[in-house]
Design an enzyme around this catalytic site. Structure first.
Site, PDB file in Angstrom:
ATOM      1  N   THR A 190       0.821  -1.135   0.010  1.00  0.00           N
ATOM      2  CA  THR A 190       0.038   0.070   0.033  1.00  0.00           C
ATOM      3  C   THR A 190       1.042   1.078  -0.025  1.00  0.00           C
ATOM      4  O   THR A 190       1.690   1.328   0.804  1.00  0.00           O
ATOM      5  CB  THR A 190      -1.006  -0.010   1.349  1.00  0.00           C
ATOM      6  OG1 THR A 190      -1.642   1.354   1.285  1.00  0.00           O
ATOM      7  CG2 THR A 190      -0.383  -0.384   2.522  1.00  0.00           C
ATOM      8  N   GLU A 335      -5.265  -3.155   4.359  1.00  0.00           N
ATOM      9  CA  GLU A 335      -4.516  -3.583   5.809  1.00  0.00           C
ATOM     10  C   GLU A 335      -5.714  -4.349   6.377  1.00  0.00           C
ATOM     11  O   GLU A 335      -5.533  -5.031   7.300  1.00  0.00           O
ATOM     12  CB  GLU A 335      -4.058  -2.529   6.675  1.00  0.00           C
ATOM     13  CG  GLU A 335      -2.684  -1.699   6.384  1.00  0.00           C
ATOM     14  CD  GLU A 335      -3.006  -0.559   5.512  1.00  0.00           C
ATOM     15  OE1 GLU A 335      -3.927  -0.623   4.639  1.00  0.00           O
ATOM     16  OE2 GLU A 335      -1.976   0.409   5.489  1.00  0.00           O
ATOM     17  N   LYS A 446      -8.517  22.755   8.375  1.00  0.00           N
ATOM     18  CA  LYS A 446      -8.835  23.443   9.627  1.00  0.00           C
ATOM     19  C   LYS A 446      -8.873  24.784   9.345  1.00  0.00           C
ATOM     20  O   LYS A 446      -7.891  25.485   8.935  1.00  0.00           O
ATOM     21  CB  LYS A 446      -7.591  22.878  10.594  1.00  0.00           C
ATOM     22  CG  LYS A 446      -7.816  23.579  11.983  1.00  0.00           C
ATOM     23  CD  LYS A 446      -6.931  22.929  12.775  1.00  0.00           C
ATOM     24  CE  LYS A 446      -7.414  22.876  14.318  1.00  0.00           C
ATOM     25  NZ  LYS A 446      -6.574  22.660  15.471  1.00  0.00           N
ATOM     26  N   TRP A 451     -13.034  22.311  11.861  1.00  0.00           N
ATOM     27  CA  TRP A 451     -12.810  21.419  11.031  1.00  0.00           C
ATOM     28  C   TRP A 451     -13.800  21.486   9.693  1.00  0.00           C
ATOM     29  O   TRP A 451     -14.917  21.434  10.163  1.00  0.00           O
ATOM     30  CB  TRP A 451     -12.690  19.967  11.661  1.00  0.00           C
ATOM     31  CG  TRP A 451     -11.455  19.710  12.604  1.00  0.00           C
ATOM     32  CD1 TRP A 451     -11.676  19.671  13.722  1.00  0.00           C
ATOM     33  CD2 TRP A 451     -10.206  19.424  12.213  1.00  0.00           C
ATOM     34  NE1 TRP A 451     -10.352  19.500  14.518  1.00  0.00           N
ATOM     35  CE2 TRP A 451      -9.314  19.434  13.340  1.00  0.00           C
ATOM     36  CE3 TRP A 451      -9.319  19.766  11.010  1.00  0.00           C
ATOM     37  CZ2 TRP A 451      -7.926  19.139  13.379  1.00  0.00           C
ATOM     38  CZ3 TRP A 451      -8.033  19.710  11.014  1.00  0.00           C
ATOM     39  CH2 TRP A 451      -7.429  19.392  12.234  1.00  0.00           C
TER      40      TRP A 451
END
Ligand code: AMP
Length: 551
Positions: A190, A335, A446, A451
């Site tokens: 990955t 994963e 941000k 956020w």
């Protein structure tokens, strides 16, 4: 060893191995088949019993090449019957099928083959120029095999290339070795945005369990007789489990080969009556355009599974409201083998009004069995699953990575003190278990201490008819730290204006969340796995000046 106060169960311990999946499919689902739009052109078909025989013959060929248990064998190949055969023959003899993404950079590709210590590489003729260019950087002794018929080798500058079909030996059966279910069967790297790619080494046990979990969570897909088309390439994270789960469930697989444009996919799906197709959002843009052009759904298409990146709500709406094709939204990671959550609805939810169902599908779905999720705040404390609290997402489970292949440094930083794997995603989870990914940690914007979720803004912008595809990135800002910039690929024949797009986003979001500016590009850059590359966009627009004051 069990603690003394527990009584041991008295059941046989039979190892879970992927080779048994194909044996089972050949016996129980003999009509199941793999159909391939071949690299050389034309359609090719083989049933599971025929594939079992070919895989046995190929296993003899691998042994004759000197491939043995634990060896890594690389593939550089499209979605085809041959790639499927390699998955099973390599794993069956106890070796490791190392799928490589041909869209990686030359440096990443070279790093991966050398780091994995591959013994052989099987490649489609399409990739001959790529491999020829890099052959001098490949490890000594790497055996090249071109996926072609005898006499059709095209890689003339590489010494001693063998033709795949020449490897097949005449014995139709193979005495498969007995080994532990903990043995590795597959390897996939990955590529993060920084550092070298990291290898995820899958075990036989994890692959079988992942297939069973997938079948239980995606029951509308994994029904014997269904025909599944993976647009997602077999070199991307076990192509989301299809090569294992489909034969196990008695589904056929329609392999699209190298032609992945909307028109080619539409033709293949229509001709082969594909019931379910899997891919990242970008590929569905092409198919939807083709459906609009023809005014028709490919015959038999019931559902599409969208994953790898967030499926924008307007895309889900186009499939479900305009064409009656169901959408299953999935989230996962290389994963995680790779599926973590799926938005399959219950019978009760299926009765909800269409718009409510679409709202639900815009979330990433609920966890499969065998996948635990937790969200934590900056201090690492667990947050409630109330649909509001947003934090970093961690996972653990039977098919989740426990460490990266030969990479201790990366392995240490990937887990928390309790052994949970840090996904790098920021999410909330509703009381009824629906995951809502807000962003990658590094893609969050941000602004003035608040956020902004780039995924939320993108999903809304995609609903404007002038937007074919888009991405929202953070631009450094002297006063607000960061402000959002909307990057748009215009829909064909349209010419949307900056203020018009901002006004559209402003109808759905607070004014300070609206991008200050919009830039137009001919095409959005994609990563090796077909996702929009925000890294490249951030580099390209790092000096873009934002003059507007938010709010
Ligand atoms: P990869 O290992 O290349 O498949 O990348 C995994 C990452 O892709 C995840 O950690 C997410 O950031 C992203 N991803 C995958 N599926 C989704 C989804 N449905 N919605 C949002 N992000 C996703």
């Amino acid at each position: 060893m069990l603690p003394e106060n527990l009584l041991a169960g008295q059941m046989m311990h039979r190892p879970l191995r992927v080779g048994d999946i194909l044996e089972y499919a050949a016996e129980i689902h003999p009509d199941g088949e793999i159909v391939t739009a071949a690299v050389e052109g034309g359609l090719h078909r083989a049933t599971y019993p025929a594939l079992r025989t070919r895989v046995a013959r190929l296993a003899h060929g691998l042994r004759a090449m000197g491939i043995g248990a634990g060896d890594r064998v690389a593939t550089l190949a499209w979605n085809t019957q041959r790639h499927f055969e390699l998955y099973y023959a390599i794993a069956g003899i106890g070796a490791v099928c190392h799928t490589i993404n041909p869209r990686l950079s030359a440096d990443q590709f070279t790093y991966i083959v050398n780091h994995a210590g591959d013994r052989a590489i099987f490649f489609d003729s399409t990739f001959t120029p790529l491999l020829e260019a890099l052959w001098g950087r490949m490890p000594d002794g790497l055996i090249p095999v071109e996926l072609c018929a005898p006499g059709h080798v095209t890689a003339h500058t590489i010494p001693d290339v063998r033709a795949y079909e020449d490897l097949f030996e005449h014995s139709d059966s193979f005495d498969w070795p007995d080994f532990s279910e903990e043995a590795a069967c597959a390897l996939c790297y990955t590529s993060g945005t920084t550092g070298d790619p990291k290898g995820v080494l899958y075990s036989h046990r994890a692959m079988v369990l992942h297939s069973l979990f997938l079948m239980a969570s995606a029951q509308s897909t994994y029904r014997a007789g269904n025909r599944i088309l993976p647009v997602v390439p077999l070199f991307h994270a076990n192509a989301w489990g299809i090569p294992y789960a489909a034969p196990l469930a008695g589904c056929s697989i329609v392999m699209p080969g190298p032609r992945l444009d909307g028109a080619s996919l539409w033709e293949l799906m229509n001709g082969e009556e594909v019931g379910t197709a899997y891919g990242v959002p970008t590929v569905w843009l092409g198919l939807l355009d083709e459906m609009d052009r023809r005014g028709a759904v490919p015959k038999g298409l019931r559902e599409v599974v969208i994953g790898g990146s967030a499926a924008p709500r307007p895309m889900i709406e186009r499939f479900m409201a305009d064409y009656g094709v169901d959408v299953i939204h999935g989230w996962g990671m290389t994963e995680m083998s790779p599926v973590g959550t799926l938005s399959a609805l219950t019978a009760r939810m299926e009765k909800w009004p269409l718009q409510e169902r679409i709202d639900l599908k815009a979330r990433q779905g609920r966890r499969m069995f065998g996948v635990d999720l937790k969200i934590v705040d900056d201090a690492g404390s667990r947050l409630p699953h109330d649909g509001l609290a947003t934090g970093e997402l961690f996972v653990r489970g039977n098919a989740v990575v426990s460490g990266y292949f030969e990479n201790a440094a990366a392995s240490i930083s990937a887990f928390d003190a309790e052994g949970w794997f840090a996904t790098g995603d920021v999410a909330a989870i509703s009381e009824d278990g629906f995951l809502m990914i807000a962003d990658r940690t590094k893609d969050l914007i941000k602004s003035g201490g608040e956020w902004i979720s780039s995924l939320d803004v993108e999903s809304i912008a995609m609903g404007h008819p002038g937007v074919a595809n888009c991405a929202v990135i953070a631009i450094p800002h002297p006063k607000w730290d960061e402000r959002p910039l909307l990057v748009v690929q215009k829909a064909l024949g349209t010419d949307p204006e900056v203020d018009e797009l901002r006004a559209h986003v402003g109808k759905h979001l607070a004014s300070w969340q609206v991008p200050d500016d919009v830039v137009f590009v001919d095409e959005l850059p994609l990563t090796a796995t077909g996702k929009v590359s925000k890294l490249e966009l951030r580099l390209r627009f790092k000096d873009h000046a934002i003059e507007r004051t938010p709010g």
